[in-house]
Design a protein around this motif. Structure first.
Motif, short mmCIF file in Angstrom:
data_model
loop_
_atom_site.label_atom_id
_atom_site.label_comp_id
_atom_site.label_asym_id
_atom_site.label_seq_id
_atom_site.Cartn_x
_atom_site.Cartn_y
_atom_site.Cartn_z
N LEU A 10 19.84 2.86 43.07
CA LEU A 10 20.20 1.90 44.12
C LEU A 10 20.33 0.49 43.55
CD1 LEU A 10 18.05 3.17 47.11
CD2 LEU A 10 20.54 3.04 47.04
N ALA A 60 23.53 0.43 41.95
CA ALA A 60 24.60 0.39 42.94
C ALA A 60 24.80 -1.00 43.52
CB ALA A 60 24.30 1.38 44.06
N LEU A 120 27.52 -3.10 42.15
CA LEU A 120 28.93 -2.75 42.42
C LEU A 120 29.71 -4.03 42.74
CD1 LEU A 120 30.84 -0.24 42.88
CD2 LEU A 120 30.32 -0.50 45.30
N PHE A 170 27.88 6.81 50.54
CA PHE A 170 27.31 5.79 49.66
C PHE A 170 27.85 4.40 50.00
CE2 PHE A 170 27.92 3.19 45.87
CZ PHE A 170 26.62 3.06 45.40
N LEU A 171 29.17 4.33 50.22
CA LEU A 171 29.79 3.02 50.47
C LEU A 171 29.33 2.45 51.82
CD1 LEU A 171 33.44 3.77 49.26
CD2 LEU A 171 31.78 2.26 48.15
N ARG A 218 26.61 3.05 53.39
CA ARG A 218 25.19 2.69 53.31
C ARG A 218 25.00 1.47 52.41
NH1 ARG A 218 20.05 3.08 55.43
NH2 ARG A 218 18.51 2.92 53.76
N GLN A 219 25.69 1.47 51.29
CA GLN A 219 25.42 0.45 50.29
C GLN A 219 26.15 -0.87 50.55
OE1 GLN A 219 23.13 1.51 48.33
NE2 GLN A 219 22.91 -0.45 47.22
N LEU A 220 27.40 -0.75 50.99
CA LEU A 220 28.18 -1.99 51.19
C LEU A 220 27.85 -2.67 52.50
CD1 LEU A 220 31.70 -0.80 49.97
CD2 LEU A 220 30.21 -2.46 48.82
N PHE A 273 21.20 5.31 58.39
CA PHE A 273 21.69 6.68 58.20
C PHE A 273 22.25 7.26 59.51
CE2 PHE A 273 18.91 6.49 54.38
CZ PHE A 273 19.88 6.83 53.45
#
Lengths: 356, 200
Positions: A45, A48, A51, B147-148, B150-152, B157
């Protein structure tokens, strides 16, 4: 917490660590595998998060904001204006769209073709109708009193001022030919005494013929020649007047009545013509019958053994009938009726003989 | 204006408040664009889809009932736009970058030369980011979109599950697989990243 639970809850643990690091550490302390999983996820994470983030193009952002602003502006506008602005036709569509003038031209062309495709006979008939109406104006005694049976409302005036007579009026004219005119009129219609059954089809036929002839301009002459009841001088004068004044002067109910009466008179004139023809034909037939009867009687007297055939009997019976010798006609027709070949015709002729 | 929730801003915009939209737009423009960029892996298409998605938000904002979060609604619109785009590409016969073509041992995306600068030209941080971006793009589509999101955007969830249309546990599994895959792909950078994160 077993290893499976730990895997499922690893993200919760990562989030929880931020607020309760000691609690998470206690949970993971018992299981090295779970601890390794936790560390691996956390490291991934962190990676990530590196990114790269890219910026959207400013011109697209500006376009989006313009569109959003336009919507808020439209919210305060009347719905009609908004619809007008929103319905911008793309250039390609606009080019493919049929212009209104082209649609109008196509419509005109279609109407023109429709008119052109009308059969010539129909056109002639309508022309003949108008010519007949001109001729109607020329008939002098059309104004005879007492012919008001046609009544009003049968004539109409078209855009050019010419008077059109309705079908109802034409039928009335034909009826006038067929039926005796009212006594009060003082001017009995021609042909009133004729049997209606015979007269009506003839009248119709004559009316059509008259209309066709009048289309070629021959009506007034023909009517004048064959209608001794109509004084020729007056008729000619009226014809000239009618030709000059028909389109504008022949207006209103009275004109319509005159027109219809004129048609009736023209038809009567034609009947007289036909009657003369009939008379001529009858006299020729009588002459022929006389000759045939004479020859027949000579042969009958000269040849005792002569036996006429059924066809000859029928023919000679009819000849006697034509000559008015009812008794002899009956005798020969009765003989002809005994033969099957001539029975039906002979019986028909017998029925037409006057009763004794 | 900035303390209002996304939903309140959208309602304000619906009632003619243009500034509310600008605030809302400011919150989501970057994450949405990056989601689309990493999702379709083509900048031109991403820009097109980005504009389309916002246009739909503007046109359909009256349809937003407020029973879901604005972020869920926005990313659902964007994801559907991506799916439509992929269908069109499939219909036109474009080969997917994820497909392993006949006779090739690796997907096309792995065989396309990286047009970016090499490590020598870039600083260490830039090289790291490029590697990570490349690793994310290598993820399978299902894992990548989870992933995107959640992460961006930092969606919960549950929200990701709503956008993608699968159960929450499935979303968590996909996320875990995505991270494991990233970790494997970036094995050599892991220690460096761990050091950067200040791990003991």
């Amino acid at each position: 917490m077993n290893c499976e639970d730990c895997k499922e809850r690893v993200f919760e643990l990562i989030e929880r660590e931020a607020v309760d690091p000691e609690g998470v550490r206690a949970i993971l302390a018992d299981c090295p595998d779970c601890r390794a999983e936790f560390d691996a996820m956390k490291a991934a994470l962190v990676l990530a998060e590196q990114l790269p983030v890219e910026e959207p193009p400013p011109d697209i952002d500006a376009a989006i904001l313009r569109k959003a602003a336009l919507r808020t502006e439209n919210a305060h506008k009347p719905a009609a204006e908004v619809v007008q602005e929103a319905t911008v036709v793309p250039l390609r569509k606009r080019l493919l769209q049929t212009p209104p003038w082209a649609m109008a031209a196509v419509a005109l062309l279609a109407v023109g073709l429709g008119v052109w495709s009308i059969p010539r006979d129909v056109q002639l008939e309508s022309e003949a109708d108008s010519a007949v109406f001109e001729a109607e104006e020329a008939v002098p005694f059309a104004e005879a009193p007492g012919d008001d049976a046609l009544g009003g409302g049968m004539a109409t005036e078209d855009a050019f001022g010419a008077v059109q007579v309705s079908d109802e009026a034409k039928v009335a004219a034909l009826n006038e030919v067929r039926e005796p005119a009212p006594v009060a009129s003082g001017a009995p219609a021609k042909g009133a005494a004729r049997p209606a059954r015979r007269e009506l089809p003839r009248a119709k036929k004559r009316l059509d013929a008259l209309a066709k002839r009048s289309a070629s301009g021959a009506v007034p002459e023909s009517a004048a020649a064959s209608a001794p009841e109509a004084p020729a001088q007056v008729q000619a004068d009226d014809r000239a007047t009618a030709r000059a004044a028909a389109p504008v002067a022949a207006k209103g109910e009275a004109a319509a009545e005159r027109s219809v009466q004129g048609v009736a008179v023209a038809a009567d004139a034609d009947f007289a013509d036909e009657e003369a023809e009939d008379r001529g034909a009858k006299s020729a037939e009588a002459e022929d019958c006389k000759a045939r009867v004479a020859a027949f009687e000579r042969r009958l007297r000269g040849d005792k053994g002569y036996e006429p055939g059924p066809e000859e009997e029928l023919a000679i019976g009819r000849c006697y009938q034509t000559l008015g010798d009812t008794a002899k006609a009956r005798t020969w027709l009765q003989r002809a009726a005994t033969d099957p070949a001539t029975k039906r015709r002979a019986q028909k002729a017998l029925r037409s003989l006057p009763a004794n | 204006m900035s303390d209002l929730s996304d939903e309140e801003l959208l309602f304000a915009y619906r009632h003619g408040d243009g500034e509310a939209f600008q605030t809302l737009f400011g919150r989501y423009r970057g994450p949405l664009f990056n989601f689309l960029l990493r999702r379709v892996r083509d900048r031109g298409r991403a820009e097109e889809l980005y504009q389309d998605s916002w246009s739909k938000v503007i046109e359909r904002c009256d349809e937003f009932r407020g029973d879901a979060k604005f972020s869920t609604w926005l990313y659902t619109i964007a994801r559907n736009a991506c799916i439509d785009h992929q269908r069109k590409m499939k219909f036109r016969g474009h080969a997917s970058l994820d497909e392993t073509q006949r006779g090739a041992s690796h997907p096309m995306v792995e065989r396309v030369a990286n047009p970016g600068l090499g490590p020598d030209e870039l600083g260490v941080g830039e090289a790291l980011r490029e590697r990570i971006a490349s690793a994310v793009e290598d993820l399978p589509e299902e894992q990548r979109e989870v992933f995107l999101l959640r992460q961006l955007q930092g969606l919960a969830f549950k929200e990701v599950a709503e956008v993608v249309g699968v159960p929450v546990n499935t979303v968590k599994s996909r996320m875990r697989y995505a991270l494991e895959r990233l970790q494997l792909g970036l094995e050599d950078l892991r220690e460096q990243a761990a050091e950067g994160a200040g791990e003991p």
